[in-house]
Motif scaffolding. Structure first.
Motif, mmCIF file in Angstrom:
data_model
loop_
_atom_site.group_PDB
_atom_site.id
_atom_site.type_symbol
_atom_site.label_atom_id
_atom_site.label_comp_id
_atom_site.label_asym_id
_atom_site.label_seq_id
_atom_site.Cartn_x
_atom_site.Cartn_y
_atom_site.Cartn_z
ATOM 1 N N UNK A 81 0.827 -1.207 0.000
ATOM 2 C CA UNK A 81 0.000 0.000 0.000
ATOM 3 C C UNK A 81 0.860 1.255 0.000
ATOM 4 N N UNK A 82 2.082 1.125 0.505
ATOM 5 C CA UNK A 82 2.965 2.292 0.552
ATOM 6 C C UNK A 82 3.354 2.774 -0.835
ATOM 7 N N UNK A 83 3.274 1.891 -1.827
ATOM 8 C CA UNK A 83 3.657 2.260 -3.182
ATOM 9 C C UNK A 83 2.488 2.810 -3.991
ATOM 10 N N UNK A 84 1.322 2.970 -3.373
ATOM 11 C CA UNK A 84 0.158 3.496 -4.092
ATOM 12 C C UNK A 84 -0.383 4.758 -3.453
ATOM 13 N N UNK B 230 13.797 1.812 -8.973
ATOM 14 C CA UNK B 230 13.828 0.508 -8.310
ATOM 15 C C UNK B 230 14.472 0.604 -6.929
ATOM 16 N N UNK B 231 15.506 1.384 -6.810
ATOM 17 C CA UNK B 231 16.170 1.556 -5.513
ATOM 18 C C UNK B 231 15.241 2.222 -4.496
ATOM 19 N N UNK B 232 14.487 3.224 -4.932
ATOM 20 C CA UNK B 232 13.537 3.883 -4.040
ATOM 21 C C UNK B 232 12.403 2.943 -3.645
ATOM 22 N N UNK B 233 11.950 2.117 -4.569
ATOM 23 C CA UNK B 233 10.899 1.131 -4.244
ATOM 24 C C UNK B 233 11.407 0.170 -3.185
ATOM 25 N N UNK B 234 12.610 -0.360 -3.368
ATOM 26 C CA UNK B 234 13.175 -1.286 -2.378
ATOM 27 C C UNK B 234 13.351 -0.611 -1.026
ATOM 28 N N UNK B 235 13.826 0.625 -1.040
ATOM 29 C CA UNK B 235 14.030 1.365 0.216
ATOM 30 C C UNK B 235 12.697 1.574 0.937
ATOM 31 N N UNK B 236 11.660 1.890 0.181
ATOM 32 C CA UNK B 236 10.348 2.108 0.792
ATOM 33 C C UNK B 236 9.779 0.817 1.341
ATOM 34 N N UNK B 237 9.935 -0.278 0.626
ATOM 35 C CA UNK B 237 9.390 -1.550 1.095
ATOM 36 C C UNK B 237 10.147 -2.096 2.293
ATOM 37 N N UNK C 7 11.681 -0.138 4.596
ATOM 38 C CA UNK C 7 11.599 0.808 5.705
ATOM 39 C C UNK C 7 10.377 0.552 6.580
ATOM 40 N N UNK C 8 10.326 1.218 7.729
ATOM 41 C CA UNK C 8 9.184 1.047 8.627
ATOM 42 C C UNK C 8 7.928 1.686 8.038
ATOM 43 N N UNK C 9 6.783 1.153 8.436
ATOM 44 C CA UNK C 9 5.502 1.675 7.946
ATOM 45 C C UNK C 9 5.011 2.836 8.801
#
Length: 142
Positions: free
Chosen positions: A2-5, A60-67, A69-71
């Protein structure tokens, strides 16, 4: 996921697709110009796909970092980290907290007789850096 949407991430996804499409299109355009006889376009034909690859890499690096990281929000995360550090049992390894050094008052040192004032000031600066190992040179109060 959900963090990516969130609205910010949707804008990042759209920007990535638009940039990659534009860069690859510009690369193809340069290939057609190079085939028509413009020799310098061969360099640009190679350059634009590299730019597109860089955009994909950063996305891709930002997606991995976001996934990974803490929610939680940054304030909640820092409070949780401080609580974990305070409640950690003895003998367990915790990650050190990086903090800005405490500013100290300027030492009113007097130069000895015959000592250069600039040398004395430099020595005080070196002593301050030695006393504050995590400090940056810009933090020096003098």
């Amino acid at each position: 996921m959900k963090r990516l949407w969130t609205p910010a991430w949707i804008a990042r996804h759209v920007a990535m697709v638009v940039l990659v499409t534009a860069f690859l299109g510009l690369g193809w355009w340069q290939v057609s110009r190079a085939a028509a006889g413009n020799a310098i376009s061969w360099g640009y034909a190679v350059e634009w796909p590299i730019f597109a690859g860089f955009v994909v890499f950063v996305w891709w690096r930002e997606v991995r970092h976001t996934l990974r990281g803490p929610a939680t929000s940054p304030d909640q995360a820092s409070a949780a980290a401080a609580t974990r550090t305070a409640e950690a049992p003895a003998g367990t390894a915790t990650r050190p907290v990086v903090r800005r050094p405490v500013r100290v008052a300027r030492a009113a040192g007097t130069a000895a007789v015959g000592e250069d004032a600039d040398l004395a000031a430099y020595n005080r600066y070196l002593q301050w850096l030695n006393d504050n190992p995590g400090a940056k040179p810009g933090d020096y109060p003098g």
